[in-house]
Each structure stands twice: as structure tokens, then as C-alpha cells.
Design an enzyme around this catalytic site. Structure first.
Site, PDB file in Angstrom:
ATOM      1  N   HIS A  70       0.223 -41.606 -65.046  1.00  0.00           N
ATOM      2  CA  HIS A  70      -1.123 -41.965 -65.510  1.00  0.00           C
ATOM      3  C   HIS A  70      -1.248 -41.782 -67.021  1.00  0.00           C
ATOM      4  O   HIS A  70      -2.240 -41.281 -67.525  1.00  0.00           O
ATOM      5  CB  HIS A  70      -2.162 -41.103 -64.777  1.00  0.00           C
ATOM      6  CG  HIS A  70      -3.589 -41.447 -65.087  1.00  0.00           C
ATOM      7  ND1 HIS A  70      -4.098 -42.725 -64.956  1.00  0.00           N
ATOM      8  CD2 HIS A  70      -4.618 -40.681 -65.533  1.00  0.00           C
ATOM      9  CE1 HIS A  70      -5.379 -42.724 -65.296  1.00  0.00           C
ATOM     10  NE2 HIS A  70      -5.719 -41.492 -65.672  1.00  0.00           N
ATOM     11  N   ASN A  79      -7.025 -34.937 -67.412  1.00  0.00           N
ATOM     12  CA  ASN A  79      -5.763 -35.296 -68.039  1.00  0.00           C
ATOM     13  C   ASN A  79      -5.063 -34.091 -68.664  1.00  0.00           C
ATOM     14  O   ASN A  79      -5.730 -33.127 -69.028  1.00  0.00           O
ATOM     15  CB  ASN A  79      -6.010 -36.363 -69.109  1.00  0.00           C
ATOM     16  CG  ASN A  79      -5.987 -37.761 -68.518  1.00  0.00           C
ATOM     17  OD1 ASN A  79      -5.216 -38.035 -67.595  1.00  0.00           O
ATOM     18  ND2 ASN A  79      -6.831 -38.628 -69.030  1.00  0.00           N
ATOM     19  N   ASP A 113     -20.243 -26.331 -63.800  1.00  0.00           N
ATOM     20  CA  ASP A 113     -19.707 -26.449 -65.149  1.00  0.00           C
ATOM     21  C   ASP A 113     -20.114 -25.202 -65.927  1.00  0.00           C
ATOM     22  O   ASP A 113     -20.931 -24.408 -65.460  1.00  0.00           O
ATOM     23  CB  ASP A 113     -20.231 -27.715 -65.836  1.00  0.00           C
ATOM     24  CG  ASP A 113     -19.308 -28.201 -66.960  1.00  0.00           C
ATOM     25  OD1 ASP A 113     -18.451 -27.414 -67.410  1.00  0.00           O
ATOM     26  OD2 ASP A 113     -19.457 -29.353 -67.388  1.00  0.00           O
ATOM     27  N   ASP A 121      -6.149 -47.107 -63.770  1.00  0.00           N
ATOM     28  CA  ASP A 121      -5.062 -48.037 -64.089  1.00  0.00           C
ATOM     29  C   ASP A 121      -5.138 -49.274 -63.196  1.00  0.00           C
ATOM     30  O   ASP A 121      -4.905 -50.402 -63.647  1.00  0.00           O
ATOM     31  CB  ASP A 121      -3.703 -47.344 -63.917  1.00  0.00           C
ATOM     32  CG  ASP A 121      -3.606 -46.061 -64.721  1.00  0.00           C
ATOM     33  OD1 ASP A 121      -4.171 -46.019 -65.831  1.00  0.00           O
ATOM     34  OD2 ASP A 121      -2.994 -45.087 -64.218  1.00  0.00           O
ATOM     35  N   ARG A 128      -8.178 -51.372 -64.311  1.00  0.00           N
ATOM     36  CA  ARG A 128      -7.857 -52.134 -65.526  1.00  0.00           C
ATOM     37  C   ARG A 128      -6.975 -53.331 -65.197  1.00  0.00           C
ATOM     38  O   ARG A 128      -7.190 -54.438 -65.714  1.00  0.00           O
ATOM     39  CB  ARG A 128      -7.165 -51.226 -66.546  1.00  0.00           C
ATOM     40  CG  ARG A 128      -8.133 -50.293 -67.268  1.00  0.00           C
ATOM     41  CD  ARG A 128      -7.420 -49.347 -68.216  1.00  0.00           C
ATOM     42  NE  ARG A 128      -8.391 -48.607 -69.028  1.00  0.00           N
ATOM     43  CZ  ARG A 128      -8.225 -47.359 -69.435  1.00  0.00           C
ATOM     44  NH1 ARG A 128      -7.117 -46.707 -69.127  1.00  0.00           N
ATOM     45  NH2 ARG A 128      -9.152 -46.752 -70.151  1.00  0.00           N
ATOM     46  N   GLY A 131     -19.374 -36.285 -70.578  1.00  0.00           N
ATOM     47  CA  GLY A 131     -18.107 -36.985 -70.526  1.00  0.00           C
ATOM     48  C   GLY A 131     -18.044 -37.776 -69.232  1.00  0.00           C
ATOM     49  O   GLY A 131     -18.889 -38.617 -68.953  1.00  0.00           O
ATOM     50  N   ILE A 132     -17.039 -37.498 -68.426  1.00  0.00           N
ATOM     51  CA  ILE A 132     -16.901 -38.163 -67.133  1.00  0.00           C
ATOM     52  C   ILE A 132     -17.874 -37.577 -66.114  1.00  0.00           C
ATOM     53  O   ILE A 132     -18.400 -38.281 -65.252  1.00  0.00           O
ATOM     54  CB  ILE A 132     -15.452 -38.016 -66.619  1.00  0.00           C
ATOM     55  CG1 ILE A 132     -14.472 -38.686 -67.582  1.00  0.00           C
ATOM     56  CG2 ILE A 132     -15.301 -38.609 -65.227  1.00  0.00           C
ATOM     57  CD1 ILE A 132     -13.030 -38.318 -67.336  1.00  0.00           C
ATOM     58  N   GLY A 133     -18.121 -36.284 -66.204  1.00  0.00           N
ATOM     59  CA  GLY A 133     -18.848 -35.570 -65.161  1.00  0.00           C
ATOM     60  C   GLY A 133     -20.230 -36.113 -64.863  1.00  0.00           C
ATOM     61  O   GLY A 133     -20.607 -36.273 -63.703  1.00  0.00           O
ATOM     62  N   ASN A 140      -6.778 -27.642 -71.474  1.00  0.00           N
ATOM     63  CA  ASN A 140      -7.145 -28.356 -70.254  1.00  0.00           C
ATOM     64  C   ASN A 140      -6.348 -27.863 -69.049  1.00  0.00           C
ATOM     65  O   ASN A 140      -6.878 -27.785 -67.934  1.00  0.00           O
ATOM     66  CB  ASN A 140      -6.955 -29.856 -70.442  1.00  0.00           C
ATOM     67  CG  ASN A 140      -8.050 -30.469 -71.289  1.00  0.00           C
ATOM     68  OD1 ASN A 140      -9.052 -29.818 -71.586  1.00  0.00           O
ATOM     69  ND2 ASN A 140      -7.887 -31.705 -71.699  1.00  0.00           N
ATOM     70  N   ARG A 163      -9.611 -34.280 -77.356  1.00  0.00           N
ATOM     71  CA  ARG A 163      -8.925 -33.736 -78.524  1.00  0.00           C
ATOM     72  C   ARG A 163      -9.828 -33.796 -79.745  1.00  0.00           C
ATOM     73  O   ARG A 163     -10.478 -34.805 -80.000  1.00  0.00           O
ATOM     74  CB  ARG A 163      -7.627 -34.517 -78.799  1.00  0.00           C
ATOM     75  CG  ARG A 163      -6.735 -33.789 -79.798  1.00  0.00           C
ATOM     76  CD  ARG A 163      -5.311 -34.294 -79.779  1.00  0.00           C
ATOM     77  NE  ARG A 163      -5.182 -35.650 -80.270  1.00  0.00           N
ATOM     78  CZ  ARG A 163      -4.082 -36.112 -80.860  1.00  0.00           C
ATOM     79  NH1 ARG A 163      -3.042 -35.332 -81.000  1.00  0.00           N
ATOM     80  NH2 ARG A 163      -4.014 -37.360 -81.258  1.00  0.00           N
TER      81      ARG A 163
END
Length: 325
Positions: free
Chosen positions: A171, A112, A26, A143, A146, A4-6, A87, A74
Site C-alpha cells: 500500500h 500508514n 482519540d 488503491d 483509484r 484527518g481521516i477519522g 505512527n 509528516r
């Protein structure tokens, strides 16, 4: 580290010359990711840990900065409330590790919903007697990234990052409020394009989810944003002056924050914050400078954000009951 992000965030941090030592933690995959990254010829030494054999303790002890991108996306059939509980529990456990093993570290929360996970982190640290609001940050940099990127289509500038656009509030969705009126250098956005541009910043994540056709969300851009904020924190920690970044903080604990809390009615809020060796130096109150269009956006932001914050606080104060098997 899950895919994912990690993983992309770890790659960026391994390549960063400001990082001396990178520890990965992790529940799966960490040894393989660590071995892969260890072949990169950069300054940072690297190690990785799983939960077994006091892995969290080993990963966290001595850390100056803890970056938390943990969580799950999700899945089909899962409600948003189900996702929140999972989460939120993951973040709670990691923050307990911070309190136990590196309570003086800067803590950067990416997981999140940031509007709720940062209050969760604050509550956990407060219960442990370890909360330093000047060192707890919700990462809202995506944000800002973007806003910089999307406005380039209008301004035509070569490097979008050279246009500084403050994005305040929270956020997620309508809690994200880009203040294009305060861009530096100033930008001239045609009135007929402003609604679409604003909504694209607020709901940019949906654009990525749709494009990936159910195969993921905004992981690469979020990894870049997390890295960018972490880099700025490290620069400030090493003595660079004039570092200002938008970030979601506990306002009463940061100089200048009380006035913003009074004006917004929110204890947590993302505003431009000056960073220094000890963390947050000053929160810049730019809320009152919003134009009429932006003030309308802010009212919707306040309404949504207050509920998100309370949900995070309540999660720690009144833990959800575990269902009987």
C-alpha cells in the site's frame, strides 16, 4: 477525532444502517465530534471517549470491529523515520487495547505505513496470545478505488465501481500493483497509456498532496475507502456470501495464503480475499495470472515490501530507544 481521516470516516459510519453502535476514541476533540454526529437521525447510537477515565477500555469493550485511522501527517523538518516511529507507536498502543478489551474483534488498519503497521499489529497480538490472522486486515481499498476511477477516463463507463480491478501487493508506491489485465469486465488500455495509468494508481497520494498545497493529504478519499471496506466486512459478518475484497493480510494464517507466500516470498500481501462471518475465508491467488508487464511491477513490489514488513516486525521485537531529555 482529528480533522484527518477519522472525522469523515466517522460520519460515513454513523450514517451506515449496518452500524448499531459507534464508539469514537482519540486523544483530542472526541466529545465535540460525538456531540455533532449524535444529531444525525440514523440507526447507530454514538459515544466518544478521551484517554482519561479508562476511555480506551470503555470505547473498545464489546466492539465487533475496530477501525484504526490514527496517526499524524509528516511535518516540516520531520524525517520519514521520525514519522514511522511516532505512527508505529500509536498503532502499537491501540492494538494493545484491542488485545486487552476486544480480542475477538475484526481489526481494520488504515494507519500508514500499512505495509509495516499490519505486521506491528500482528506482533503485538501474538505477544498477547490474541492473534487471529483471519480478523486482521490492512485496508488497501483506496488503491482499488483509484484504479476503478482512473480507468473510467479510458472506458467511459458511467459507474467506475462496476469495473472490478484487483490491486495487489502493498500500500505504498511501487508495492502497489494494479492488475488491469484481470479487470472484470475486461478493459482495453492503450499501451502508450499503461505506464502513466499504473503510476497514477501507485502515487495517487502525491497528486492530492500537491493539489492541497501543503494543507493535507488524501483524507476524504481514504475515509471513503475505509468505509467501503468496513461495510463489506460487516456485510460478510452478517452472512452475505460472495464478498471478496483486496486486503493486506498475514498469508500463512489465511486459507490459500501459503501458496501466495511461497510465490511472492512475502508473509504479508494484499490479494483478493473472500470474507465471511469469521473473517478471511480464502485468499485468492491471482499472482501467477499476471501478464509480463505486471510481473515486472511485481518484482519491484516484492523487493520493497519485504523491507517494509521487516521494519514493522523489528519495531515490536526491538523497540527504539527513547532519547534522554
Amino acid at each position: 477525532m482529528k480533522a484527518g481521516i477519522g472525522q469523515p470516516l466517522s460520519l460515513l459510519l454513523k450514517a451506515c444502517p449496518l452500524v448499531d453502535h459507534l464508539s469514537l476514541y482519540d486523544v483530542v476533540n472526541t466529545p465535540g465530534v460525538t456531540a455533532d454526529l449524535s444529531h444525525i437521525s440514523s440507526v447507530a447510537k454514538i459515544d466518544g471517549f478521551l484517554p482519561a477515565d479508562d476511555g480506551m477500555k470503555k470505547a473498545f469493550t464489546g466492539a465487533d470491529i475496530v477501525v484504526i485511522p490514527a496517526g499524524i501527517p509528516r511535518k516540516p523538518g520531520m524525517t520519514r523515520d521520525d514519522l514511522f516511529k511516532i505512527n508505529a507507536g500509536i498503532v502499537q498502543g491501540l492494538i494493545e487495547g484491542v488485545a486487552n478489551y476486544c480480542p475477538d474483534a475484526y481489526v481494520l488498519v488504515i494507519s500508514n505505513p500499512v505495509n509495516s503497521t499490519v505486521p506491528i499489529a500482528a506482533e503485538v497480538l501474538t505477544k498477547a496470545g490474541k492473534f487471529n490472522p483471519k480478523k486482521l486486515f490492512g485496508v488497501t481499498t483506496l488503491d482499488v478505488v483509484r484504479a476503478e476511477t482512473f480507468v473510467q477516463a479510458i472506458t467511459g463507463t458511467k459507474d467506475p465501481a462496476q469495473t472490478v480491478i484487483p490491486v495487489i501487493g502493498g500500500h505504498s508506491g511501487e508495492t502497489i500493483v494494479p492488475l488491469f489485465s484481470q479487470a472484470k469486465p475486461s478493459v482495453d488500455i492503450p499501451k502508450e497509456k499503461l505506464d502513466d495509468l499504473t503510476k497514477r494508481v501507485q502515487f495517487g497520494g502525491d497528486e492530492v498532496v500537491k493539489a492541497k498545497d501543503g494543507a493535507g493529504s488524501a483524507t476524504l478519499s481514504m475515509a471513503y475507502a475505509g468505509y467501503r471496506f468496513a461495510e463489506r466486512v460487516m456485510q460478510a459478518a452478517k452472512g452475505k456470501s460472495g464478498v471478496v475484497e483486496s486486503t493486506f493480510v498475514y498469508l500463512p494464517g489465511v486459507d490459500g495464503g501459503d501458496a501466495i507466500a511461497k510465490e511472492t516470498g512475502c508473509q504479508y500481501f494484499s490479494v483478493p480475499v473472500e470474507l465471511g462471518p469469521q473473517g478471511a475465508v480464502k485468499a485468492h491467488n491471482i499472482v501467477g495470472s499476471a501478464n509480463e508487464y505486471e510481473k515486472g511491477l511485481l518484482q519491484a513490489c516484492y523487493d520493497g515490501l519485504k523491507g517494509n514488513i521487516e521494519k514493522g516486525i523489528d519495531f515490536v521485537k526491538n523497540p527504539p530507544q527513547k532519547s534522554e531529555k
